[in-house]
Motif scaffolding. Structure first.
Motif, mmCIF file in Angstrom:
data_model
loop_
_atom_site.group_PDB
_atom_site.id
_atom_site.type_symbol
_atom_site.label_atom_id
_atom_site.label_comp_id
_atom_site.label_asym_id
_atom_site.label_seq_id
_atom_site.Cartn_x
_atom_site.Cartn_y
_atom_site.Cartn_z
ATOM 1 N N GLN A 1 0.829 -1.201 0.000
ATOM 2 C CA GLN A 1 0.000 0.000 0.000
ATOM 3 C C GLN A 1 0.868 1.257 0.000
ATOM 4 O OE1 GLN A 1 -2.487 0.342 3.413
ATOM 5 N NE2 GLN A 1 -3.660 2.076 2.639
ATOM 6 N N CYS A 2 0.623 2.132 -0.955
ATOM 7 C CA CYS A 2 1.369 3.381 -1.086
ATOM 8 C C CYS A 2 0.359 4.526 -1.160
ATOM 9 C CB CYS A 2 2.250 3.375 -2.334
ATOM 10 S SG CYS A 2 3.507 2.073 -2.352
ATOM 11 N N VAL A 3 0.390 5.402 -0.176
ATOM 12 C CA VAL A 3 -0.546 6.533 -0.125
ATOM 13 C C VAL A 3 0.262 7.801 0.094
ATOM 14 C CG1 VAL A 3 -2.531 7.569 1.026
ATOM 15 C CG2 VAL A 3 -2.359 5.076 0.820
ATOM 16 N N LYS A 4 0.123 8.744 -0.799
ATOM 17 C CA LYS A 4 0.802 10.023 -0.668
ATOM 18 C C LYS A 4 0.221 10.808 0.512
ATOM 19 C CE LYS A 4 1.965 14.170 -3.322
ATOM 20 N NZ LYS A 4 1.792 14.890 -4.596
ATOM 21 N N PRO A 5 1.049 11.566 1.245
ATOM 22 C CA PRO A 5 0.546 12.279 2.427
ATOM 23 C C PRO A 5 -0.554 13.281 2.089
ATOM 24 C CG PRO A 5 2.942 12.237 2.423
ATOM 25 C CD PRO A 5 2.503 11.744 1.081
ATOM 26 N N THR A 6 -1.467 13.429 3.036
ATOM 27 C CA THR A 6 -2.525 14.432 2.985
ATOM 28 C C THR A 6 -2.466 15.234 4.273
ATOM 29 O OG1 THR A 6 -3.936 12.985 1.652
ATOM 30 C CG2 THR A 6 -4.980 14.861 2.739
ATOM 31 N N LEU B 1 -0.942 27.771 19.763
ATOM 32 C CA LEU B 1 -0.646 26.399 19.380
ATOM 33 C C LEU B 1 -1.099 26.188 17.942
ATOM 34 C CD1 LEU B 1 -1.816 24.435 22.565
ATOM 35 C CD2 LEU B 1 0.492 25.195 21.981
ATOM 36 N N LEU B 2 -0.188 25.775 17.085
ATOM 37 C CA LEU B 2 -0.497 25.470 15.688
ATOM 38 C C LEU B 2 -0.457 23.956 15.518
ATOM 39 C CD1 LEU B 2 1.702 28.156 13.883
ATOM 40 C CD2 LEU B 2 -0.613 28.381 14.767
ATOM 41 N N ARG B 3 -1.551 23.405 15.043
ATOM 42 C CA ARG B 3 -1.658 21.944 14.917
ATOM 43 C C ARG B 3 -1.742 21.543 13.459
ATOM 44 N NH1 ARG B 3 -4.655 17.396 18.458
ATOM 45 N NH2 ARG B 3 -4.669 15.727 16.913
ATOM 46 N N CYS B 4 -1.091 20.412 13.164
ATOM 47 C CA CYS B 4 -1.046 19.884 11.802
ATOM 48 C C CYS B 4 -1.220 18.373 11.884
ATOM 49 C CB CYS B 4 0.288 20.250 11.146
ATOM 50 S SG CYS B 4 0.493 19.621 9.475
ATOM 51 N N ASP B 5 -2.145 17.830 11.090
ATOM 52 C CA ASP B 5 -2.395 16.387 11.037
ATOM 53 C C ASP B 5 -2.126 15.892 9.621
ATOM 54 O OD1 ASP B 5 -4.106 15.600 13.721
ATOM 55 O OD2 ASP B 5 -4.421 17.670 13.099
ATOM 56 N N VAL B 6 -1.624 14.659 9.530
ATOM 57 C CA VAL B 6 -1.282 14.105 8.221
ATOM 58 C C VAL B 6 -1.662 12.633 8.195
ATOM 59 C CG1 VAL B 6 1.074 13.529 8.932
ATOM 60 C CG2 VAL B 6 0.560 13.814 6.510
ATOM 61 N N ASN B 7 -2.135 12.199 7.033
ATOM 62 C CA ASN B 7 -2.426 10.794 6.759
ATOM 63 C C ASN B 7 -1.605 10.353 5.563
ATOM 64 O OD1 ASN B 7 -4.403 10.703 8.797
ATOM 65 N ND2 ASN B 7 -5.963 11.493 7.396
ATOM 66 N N GLY B 8 -1.172 9.119 5.565
ATOM 67 C CA GLY B 8 -0.401 8.578 4.451
ATOM 68 C C GLY B 8 0.216 7.258 4.840
ATOM 69 N N PHE B 9 0.655 6.521 3.832
ATOM 70 C CA PHE B 9 1.307 5.228 4.086
ATOM 71 C C PHE B 9 2.476 5.062 3.138
ATOM 72 C CE2 PHE B 9 1.984 0.705 4.091
ATOM 73 C CZ PHE B 9 1.733 0.351 5.413
ATOM 74 N N PRO C 1 -0.419 8.165 16.605
ATOM 75 C CA PRO C 1 -1.314 7.264 17.352
ATOM 76 C C PRO C 1 -1.561 5.941 16.661
ATOM 77 C CG PRO C 1 -2.563 9.022 16.301
ATOM 78 C CD PRO C 1 -1.112 9.343 16.074
ATOM 79 N N GLY C 2 -1.252 5.850 15.379
ATOM 80 C CA GLY C 2 -1.475 4.605 14.654
ATOM 81 C C GLY C 2 -0.721 4.610 13.344
ATOM 82 N N GLU C 3 -0.733 3.480 12.678
ATOM 83 C CA GLU C 3 -0.038 3.347 11.405
ATOM 84 C C GLU C 3 -0.700 4.236 10.365
ATOM 85 O OE1 GLU C 3 2.975 1.968 8.935
ATOM 86 O OE2 GLU C 3 2.677 1.632 11.080
ATOM 87 N N GLY C 4 0.104 5.073 9.719
ATOM 88 C CA GLY C 4 -0.398 5.952 8.676
ATOM 89 C C GLY C 4 -0.951 7.266 9.162
ATOM 90 N N VAL C 5 -0.853 7.575 10.454
ATOM 91 C CA VAL C 5 -1.405 8.810 11.012
ATOM 92 C C VAL C 5 -0.345 9.453 11.899
ATOM 93 C CG1 VAL C 5 -3.238 9.830 12.405
ATOM 94 C CG2 VAL C 5 -3.725 7.826 10.997
ATOM 95 N N GLY D 1 5.486 10.412 -1.587
ATOM 96 C CA GLY D 1 5.384 11.794 -2.052
ATOM 97 C C GLY D 1 5.460 12.776 -0.901
ATOM 98 N N ASN D 2 5.224 14.038 -1.226
ATOM 99 C CA ASN D 2 5.263 15.130 -0.264
ATOM 100 C C ASN D 2 3.948 15.895 -0.317
ATOM 101 O OD1 ASN D 2 7.916 14.388 0.196
ATOM 102 N ND2 ASN D 2 8.752 15.938 -1.179
ATOM 103 N N ALA D 3 3.658 16.595 0.766
ATOM 104 C CA ALA D 3 2.494 17.482 0.833
ATOM 105 C C ALA D 3 2.774 18.528 1.902
ATOM 106 C CB ALA D 3 1.216 16.703 1.141
ATOM 107 N N GLU D 4 2.138 19.662 1.774
ATOM 108 C CA GLU D 4 2.364 20.729 2.738
ATOM 109 C C GLU D 4 1.108 21.593 2.865
ATOM 110 O OE1 GLU D 4 4.575 23.919 -0.254
ATOM 111 O OE2 GLU D 4 5.784 22.635 1.063
#
Length: 635
Positions: free
Chosen positions: A248-253, A270-278, A302-306, A333-336
């Motif tokens: 499984q290959c998922v580019k970050p979001t 406080l600036l918060r940033c969340d990302v999903n990807g594998f 907290p878990g795989e891909g997060v 890949g990359n994301a920002e």
């Protein structure tokens, strides 16, 4: 004689005007019938060790082949402004200077195949805006950086086969038109010819898009060789791209809690940033210009891909304002994403003291300066989303103590805009002519609370600013931009056992309302847990004895059953109950017989032979049967 002299002079001038050809090269002029032509130069002397510098300036095609040249120096072809074809093939070149191709504005084709180039200056391609063909096959290239993508937009023929490439940057695959599917508008119908074969490709998520494209029947790329194989990892070694199955290959979001934040001067943000990807991406905070951020950063997966990350800014000042970039990266890949921070505050300035002119008795004016104790404040934020009067809000002298589950509305301080909320005698807020109604704070916890409101007469997309701050620390304001139609907002990162004030401001009309609420104490939740523990203990104290009694009864029955089975069959027979019965038979009826003489008893021996055991399946015994009467059964 005169004519002969003139002809000789013209001939000598013509010979001088002819371009000079290098001694180790061959120059050929290709003339056309219209009087125009082009010049090509071929340099293939094995003893040549440098790029020739005295090539005719009108050369259109230059070929340097099979020589001992090892380096292409800076501005080696500066005077060849008409050069369209440059072939430097099968030499011993190991390095190419970034400025080697300066001033080659019309160069159409560049071939450097058959050399020993390990690193190619991709940025040099910007000096050749007309370049369409780039041949780098049979070299020693180990990578193609992502920075090369902008310089490859106009390339329609790229051969990087027979090198030592193991992967391609995922961003390059996303940006470069042959892979992204977005062709340049100048020639959208033309396909790109690409040579990738004979490279030790490592098949992972970085080239997953390339592998997927190789499986498609219609793509905007023409591969020189369709046979592309994987050299790694081990379980895919030798497998064709068309048959390779990757994990499984998922580019970050990337997602942020807010895109724009306005906070008071000196507050904590406080600036918060969340990302999903594998595979699970990594997160990095920087400023918009790429400079590092020297602040506290907390990250957790907290878990795989997060993964999430929080950037803490303490006691912000005006230089902290600006854009903050949260960049996520994995092999796919990359994301920002960007968060814009605005600092809302004022900067004290020293005003000029007033000048008083008085006259002395001798009629000479005297100038005196009267000092002032009130500083002058100049606002530095022209676009303020919160009410300026909040920074100087005095505490109310009479205020109801808010309790969890409800808020007490109050009026803004005097001197502000005409209040939309006024205090009544009983302390409850009364809303007058306001389009924002029923403000309520519910679901308070130690760190969060939910703000609810309803509107009337306002479009759902009307901008709305929510400002909240501790009641005793009005400088620590937090601002959140939302829309009127949301009707609900989660207030986060609150302090336990703290009274807060939250205000709603509509940007279009400036109408606002405020409400007070308080968060729960840390011990409050512990108290609830103690109650639950006591209740559980009581339930266990009642249930355990019952369970013990029930188990005791079951055990007794089990033991009693075993004891009965262990006794022999003789004892069972001794305990069985036998029933002795007698049967009655019809007696021959006589004329003078009595009614009670109709029945006669059988002999006892016959009766005893017809015993019924309690274990027998015989329920009855037919004692009498005749053709004229029904069967009789007696037990």
């Amino acid at each position: 004689m005169y004519r002969l002299l003139v002809a000789q002079v013209l001939l000598s001038c013509w010979s001088v005007a002819q371009p000079f050809c290098p001694s180790q090269c061959t120059c050929v002029y290709h003339g056309r019938s219209d009087g125009t032509g082009s010049r090509s130069v071929l340099c293939n002397d094995p003893d040549m060790s440098d790029i020739p510098v005295n090539v005719p300036v009108d050369t259109v095609k230059l070929r340097v082949e099979k020589t001992a040249v090892r380096r292409v120096p800076t501005e080696a072809f500066y005077y060849l402004s008409e050069l369209r074809y440059l072939w430097i093939t099968y030499n011993s070149i190991t390095s190419v200077d970034p400025g080697s191709f300066y001033n080659l504005k019309v160069l159409h084709e560049l071939r450097l195949d058959g050399n020993m180039i390990a690193t190619f200056p991709w940025e040099s391609l910007k000096e050749m805006p007309s370049l369409k063909t780039l041949d780098l096959h049979n070299n020693r290239l180990t990578s193609v950086p992502v920075e090369a993508a902008p310089y490859l937009l106009n390339i329609t023929y790229l051969d990087i086969s027979s090198n030592k490439l193991t992967t391609l940057p995922s961003d390059l695959v996303d940006i470069w038109p042959p892979f992204s599917g977005i062709q340049p508008s100048a020639n959208a119908s033309q396909k790109t010819v690409l040579g990738l074969q004979d490279n030790p490709w490592y098949c992972d998520c970085r080239i997953s898009k390339l592998i997927e494209l190789s499986k498609m029947s219609s793509i905007p790329v023409v591969l020189m060789d369709q046979v592309l194989t994987c050299s790694g990892p081990e379980h895919l070694s030798g497998v064709l791209f068309q048959r390779a199955e990757l994990d499984q290959c998922v580019k970050p979001t990337v997602m942020t809690s807010a895109t724009k934040i306005t906070s008071p001067l000196g507050s904590n943000v406080l600036l918060r940033c969340d990302v999903n990807g594998f595979p699970t991406p990594t997160l990095l905070w920087t400023r918009a210009d790429g400079s590092a951020v020297n602040n506290t950063v907390v990250q957790e997966s907290p878990g795989e891909g997060v993964r999430w990350s929080i950037l803490s800014l303490h006691s912000i000042v005006f230089k902290d304002a600006g854009d903050y970039r949260c960049k996520a990266k994995n092999v796919a890949g990359n994301a920002e994403a960007y968060i814009t921070l605005s600092v809302d505050g004022v900067q004290p300035t020293t005003p000029s003291p007033p000048i008083n002119i008085t006259k002395q008795p001798d009629d000479q004016p005297t100038t005196t300066f009267t000092p002032t104790k009130m500083p002058l404040f100049t606002s530095l934020s022209p676009t303020i989303t919160t009410r300026p009067v909040m920074t100087t809000m005095p505490p109310l002298t009479t205020r109801k103590s808010p309790i969890p589950g409800g808020g007490v509305q109050r009026s803004p301080p005097a001197g502000d805009k005409p209040a939309k909320v006024q205090q009544s005698k009983n302390g409850k807020g009364a809303i007058k002519k306001s389009d924002i109604r029923d403000i309520e704070v519910v679901e308070e916890t130690t760190e969060t609370a939910v703000l609810l409101w309803s509107t009337e007469g306002l479009p759902s997309d009307t901008p709305l600013t929510v400002v909240y701050f501790p009641y005793d620390a009005k400088d620590d304001k937090e601002t959140v931009d939302t829309e009127v139609g949301q009707g609900k907002l989660l207030l986060e990162y609150l302090m336990p056992n703290q009274v807060y004030t939250v205000c709603l401001v509509t940007k279009s009309s400036g109408k606002e309302q405020c409400v007070d609420f308080s968060t729960l104490e840390v011990g409050g939740e512990e108290g609830q847990n103690k109650v639950l523990m006591i209740a559980s203990g009581i339930a266990c104290a009642i249930a355990v004895p019952l369970i013990v009694v029930l188990l005791y009864k079951i055990l007794c029955l089990y033991c009693k059953g075993n004891s009965s089975r262990n006794n022999g069959p003789d004892e069972d027979l001794s305990k069985e109950t036998y029933v002795k019965f007698e049967t009655l038979t019809m007696k021959q009826r006589t004329l003078n017989g009595q009614a009670n003489d109709l029945w006669a008893r059988r002999q006892t021996q016959e009766s005893e032979r017809m015993l019924l055991c309690s274990r027998s399946s015989i329920d009855s015994q037919m004692t009498y049967k005749s053709d004229s009467s029904r069967s009789e059964y007696l037990c």
